[in-house]
Design an enzyme around this catalytic site. Structure first.
Site, PDB file in Angstrom:
ATOM      1  N   SER A 153       0.848  -1.186   0.000  1.00 33.02           N
ATOM      2  CA  SER A 153       0.000   0.000   0.000  1.00 33.02           C
ATOM      3  C   SER A 153       0.886   1.239   0.000  1.00 33.02           C
ATOM      4  CB  SER A 153      -0.915   0.015   1.232  1.00 33.02           C
ATOM      5  OG  SER A 153      -0.143   0.163   2.413  1.00 33.02           O
ATOM      6  N   LYS A 154       0.258   2.398  -0.047  1.00 32.88           N
ATOM      7  CA  LYS A 154       1.020   3.644  -0.137  1.00 32.88           C
ATOM      8  C   LYS A 154       1.963   3.834   1.039  1.00 32.88           C
ATOM      9  CE  LYS A 154      -2.225   6.261  -3.001  1.00 32.88           C
ATOM     10  NZ  LYS A 154      -3.075   7.451  -3.097  1.00 32.88           N
ATOM     11  N   ARG A 155       1.597   3.282   2.197  1.00 37.99           N
ATOM     12  CA  ARG A 155       2.447   3.519   3.364  1.00 37.99           C
ATOM     13  C   ARG A 155       3.733   2.698   3.332  1.00 37.99           C
ATOM     14  NH1 ARG A 155       1.782  -0.368   7.455  1.00 37.99           N
ATOM     15  NH2 ARG A 155       0.090  -1.837   7.068  1.00 37.99           N
ATOM     16  N   HIS A 156       3.817   1.692   2.461  1.00 39.35           N
ATOM     17  CA  HIS A 156       5.083   0.962   2.383  1.00 39.35           C
ATOM     18  C   HIS A 156       5.450   0.567   0.957  1.00 39.35           C
ATOM     19  CE1 HIS A 156       2.022  -2.054   2.579  1.00 39.35           C
ATOM     20  NE2 HIS A 156       2.242  -2.503   3.791  1.00 39.35           N
TER      21      HIS A 156
END
Length: 465
Positions: A245-248
């Site tokens: 996802s965008k966070r990783h």
């Protein structure tokens, strides 16, 4: 197969080029380069509601930054509509496709009945022409879709270059739509015609396309076209083992450029997501192309590791040419409105700091106080600018003025003489000196920093205490 390897990268321009897409592009590019073949860029832009020119440009920018140059294209599916319609007409004439007038309400009712019987929802072939079969009357005012006449019997099988042998029974497939009621062709059909026309020999793509492959193979066979080899790459998971996802990591490739990663480091990192060459961790793209094959790609999911990427980027910075880094650093400082003219030579700064940073933004952070007045945090000033430290720095400034040569050995000796005269240890002089000059407590060797900053700047900054 044709003698020339031809691979393609075919993104949908509904967003940016992310890590998963970039890895697919890299493997397709590397396979073509390894075999002396051609790498084609194709933009699958038939989703008019979501495709944008900005997304197309973002994809091309990402490919350019990574250095994944294409040999042909970019080709755009929306510019090939007449070709798709031409092939559909040929299939209708050949009897491998047919018009279907089933309404949405009829399809909804069919699905409900099948679900009630706990059957797999599928089209029942009511408009499929068969010997001796009477078709329903054509309803007035209904625009038909076009369906592919999928084989009833046998299996669709292929030897996936990553996953191994895959077989799907044709009874699991129905007569899927290849052209909508408004005449626009569907994804699975456009892809087939594109791969056929462009002579694609190996289709390397994510394993979310495995379910599309048997349908595409059947259409290719119906067209009498050469069926390419398929290689389906596993998904990439985040640091925590969850879906990326965008966070990783599932961010635009260009965000990695913004965050100060070197493209060669990102290429090296992407190469190791599912592929390996023994225990080799760091290698050039030339070496990667020489080594690359599909037999060493693991079918299991890859895991994105930000810490590993940061480590790899730091290794690339350490090994990079100082002049190249200085050029990249100049661009970063320019973006911040920092003029490097009149300051220390950037090549000298790079040589001094390249072992201490993991990305170009950290490099720029460290460089900024060399080229503009340092901002000294109040807490550091209170902590280090004691009366004792101020007296020592004043004495040191006097020593600096008197130095005949501004070079490390003499600077180091001046610091030692000041320490002795004031009865202090090295940290009691060097740390306040670092804070006064650059606003930080930690730098490379203080004599090297002094030499690089220059006598004029050092005296000017010490004079402001």
């Amino acid at each position: 197969m044709t003698t020339t390897v031809r691979t393609r990268f075919a993104p949908s321009p509904t967003g940016y080029l992310h890590i998963g897409g970039a890895r697919t592009a890299l493997f397709s590019w590397a396979y073509a380069r390894h075999h002396g073949g051609k790498f084609i860029l194709r933009i699958e832009d038939t989703d008019l509601a979501r495709s944008t020119p900005e997304a197309v440009q973002a994809i091309i920018d990402g490919m350019n930054w990574l250095g994944l140059e294409h040999d042909e294209g970019p080709f755009y599916q929306m510019q090939r509509m007449e070709r798709y319609k031409e092939v559909i007409q040929q299939m209708l004439a050949a009897g491998t496709a047919y018009y279907c007038y089933t309404s949405k309400e009829e399809l909804d009712a069919l699905r409900s009945e099948q679900e009630a019987r706990k059957e797999k929802p599928r089209y029942d072939g009511r408009w499929r022409p068969m010997p001796g079969k009477a078709l329903p009357p054509v309803p007035a005012g209904v625009q038909p879709v076009v369906r592919f006449k999928n084989p009833f019997d046998g299996v669709v099988a292929w030897d996936d270059l990553v996953k191994g042998r895959i077989e799907i029974a044709n009874t699991e497939l129905d007569d899927f739509i290849i052209a909508r009621a408004d005449g626009t062709p569907t994804y699975n059909f456009c892809v087939v015609v594109d791969d056929w026309d462009m002579g694609i020999t190996q289709v390397i793509r994510g394993d979310d396309h495995v379910n599309n492959t048997p349908r595409q193979i059947n259409v290719l066979i119906a067209l009498g076209a050469q069926v390419p080899q398929y290689a389906h790459l596993s998904m990439i998971l985040g640091d925590d083992g969850a879906k990326l996802s965008k966070r990783h990591g599932a961010v635009s490739v260009m965000q990695y450029a913004d965050e100060g990663y070197l493209p060669d480091a990102v290429i090296n990192y992407l190469a190791r997501l599912s592929w390996s060459h023994g225990d080799d961790e760091i290698f050039s793209r030339t070496q990667f192309v020489e080594w690359f094959d599909l037999s060493h790609i693991t079918p299991s999911a890859a895991q994105f590791n930000t810490e590993k990427l940061n480590w790899l980027n730091a290794q690339y910075i350490k090994a990079a040419d100082n002049a190249d880094l200085a050029q990249a650093l100049t661009a970063r400082l320019d973006q911040r409105g920092i003029n490097t003219q009149g300051g220390p030579g950037l090549a000298g700064f790079v040589a001094l700091y390249k072992e201490r940073v993991s990305n170009l933004n950290e490099f720029a952070d460290a460089a900024a106080p060399f080229y503009q007045p340092a901002s000294i945090p109040a807490e550091l000033a209170e902590k280090h600018f004691t009366a004792t430290a101020r007296a020592a720095l004043a004495s040191l400034a006097a020593c600096f003025i008197a130095l005949p040569e501004w070079e490390k050995t003499a600077l180091d000796q001046a610091i030692k003489d000041t320490m002795k005269a004031h009865g202090l240890k090295m940290p009691q002089v060097a740390i306040p000196l670092r804070v006064a000059l650059l606003g930080v407590e930690h730098t490379p060797s203080i004599d090297a920093v002094l030499e690089l900053l220059g006598r004029e700047q050092v005296l000017q900054r010490l004079g402001q205490l």
